[in-house]
Enzyme design. Sequence first.
Site, PDB file in Angstrom:
ATOM      1  N   HIS A   1      -7.467   0.761  -6.465  1.00  0.00           N
ATOM      2  CA  HIS A   1      -7.668  -0.092  -5.281  1.00  0.00           C
ATOM      3  C   HIS A   1      -8.359  -1.390  -5.729  1.00  0.00           C
ATOM      4  O   HIS A   1      -9.510  -1.644  -5.384  1.00  0.00           O
ATOM      5  CB  HIS A   1      -8.519   0.664  -4.258  1.00  0.00           C
TER       6      HIS A   1
ATOM      7  N   ARG B   1     -13.824  -8.349   2.167  1.00  0.00           N
ATOM      8  CA  ARG B   1     -12.411  -8.141   1.876  1.00  0.00           C
ATOM      9  C   ARG B   1     -11.618  -9.416   2.161  1.00  0.00           C
ATOM     10  O   ARG B   1     -10.690  -9.759   1.421  1.00  0.00           O
ATOM     11  CB  ARG B   1     -11.846  -6.971   2.687  1.00  0.00           C
TER      12      ARG B   1
ATOM     13  N   GLN C   1     -10.152  -3.952  -3.263  1.00  0.00           N
ATOM     14  CA  GLN C   1     -11.445  -3.462  -2.761  1.00  0.00           C
ATOM     15  C   GLN C   1     -12.564  -3.807  -3.736  1.00  0.00           C
ATOM     16  O   GLN C   1     -13.651  -4.222  -3.331  1.00  0.00           O
ATOM     17  CB  GLN C   1     -11.371  -1.938  -2.578  1.00  0.00           C
TER      18      GLN C   1
ATOM     19  N   ASP D   1     -17.234   7.501  -1.353  1.00  0.00           N
ATOM     20  CA  ASP D   1     -15.994   7.294  -0.602  1.00  0.00           C
ATOM     21  C   ASP D   1     -15.645   8.638   0.032  1.00  0.00           C
ATOM     22  O   ASP D   1     -16.254   9.666  -0.288  1.00  0.00           O
ATOM     23  CB  ASP D   1     -14.888   6.813  -1.575  1.00  0.00           C
TER      24      ASP D   1
ATOM     25  N   ARG E   1       0.886  -1.180   0.000  1.00  0.00           N
ATOM     26  CA  ARG E   1       0.000   0.000   0.000  1.00  0.00           C
ATOM     27  C   ARG E   1       0.913   1.216   0.000  1.00  0.00           C
ATOM     28  O   ARG E   1       1.708   1.403   0.928  1.00  0.00           O
ATOM     29  CB  ARG E   1      -0.909   0.000   1.231  1.00  0.00           C
TER      30      ARG E   1
ATOM     31  N   CYS F   1     -16.347   1.802   0.769  1.00  0.00           N
ATOM     32  CA  CYS F   1     -15.206   0.936   1.099  1.00  0.00           C
ATOM     33  C   CYS F   1     -14.770   1.088   2.556  1.00  0.00           C
ATOM     34  O   CYS F   1     -14.097   0.208   3.092  1.00  0.00           O
ATOM     35  CB  CYS F   1     -14.044   1.208   0.153  1.00  0.00           C
TER      36      CYS F   1
END
Length: 309
Positions: free
Chosen positions: A136, A294, A139, A227, A109, A266
């Site tokens: 991402h 996830r 996700q 988001d 990340r 998310c």
Amino acid sequence: MAVRHFLDLSDAGTDALAAMIDDAQQRKAARREWSRGKADADAPLAGHVLAMVFEKNSTRTRVSFDIAMRQLGGSALVLDSASSQLGRGESVADTARVLSRMADAIMIRTDEHAKAEEMARHASVPVINGLTDRSHPCQIVADLLTVIEHGKPLPGLELAWFGDGNNVLHSILEAAGLFKFNVRVATPTGYEPDAEFVEAARANGAQILLTNDAAEAAEGADILVTDTWVSMGQEHAEAKLAAMAPFQVDEALMARAKPDARFLHCLPAHVGEEVSEGVFEGPQSVVFDEAENRIHAQKSVLLWCFGKL
Ligand code: CP
Ligand code: NVA
């Protein structure tokens, strides 16, 4: 077999992603009543270790990859930039070569997508994108799984996005092209997603609407997604927050969507900013199913990277 990196959804492609979602559903169903740390019956990654590199904060990605590795029979460890030599300037290339000698796969990340690409270029084991400033993908595997579980087939799906045209939206657009669903993107002017993702989705047959009108995007939608208005690494600019205000997903916006529409986020959420409390806590919100997924999604991504899917 060439090393399988998962830096973006198109690294796997439609068929492999469909297989991942299918496998995730089967593994999830098979262990429904089990404790979370128990390995799946076949323990397909027994003896394998994942090294996770974090240059940004994380709750879900960190925990879900760790639990995913345990459930697949393997294990995981974390390096954060503050306490590893990366934080003191050791190069990504050298880190990639060292971790490739010590671990069986790497998750990273990072604030710059180019660093994830650099890691993949120099690693001799699979590298997985656990979020960059650009995308991402992990996700979105979880999000697609969640959408399907809630009875909504992907082809022809009408998904509406509200707020910032960010990394998560980029991966949704990539998925739209791969699975032929449609995305209505409602953002303030100047906060649209990168044109590259919009054009690629359209070239792959998805219909992508870009609008400044949240109501237009919500009309008859199957899925509403938002988001944070300020992603990690971005500045808290008052002007941006003011521009985003009309794009909050609230009850009035949800009422424009299909009666059985679902709300995705998310997480982490900023309730009262990008989403109202009524929607976030309401019956159409599936954000905690999405968070749990996830784990199930990550397991499939890992299995694909290891050539087991
Ligand atoms: N959704 C997500 O990636 O959460 P974390 O930042 O907590 O990992
Ligand atoms: N867009 C957000 C997602 C967090 C999971 C960020 O990059 O901070």
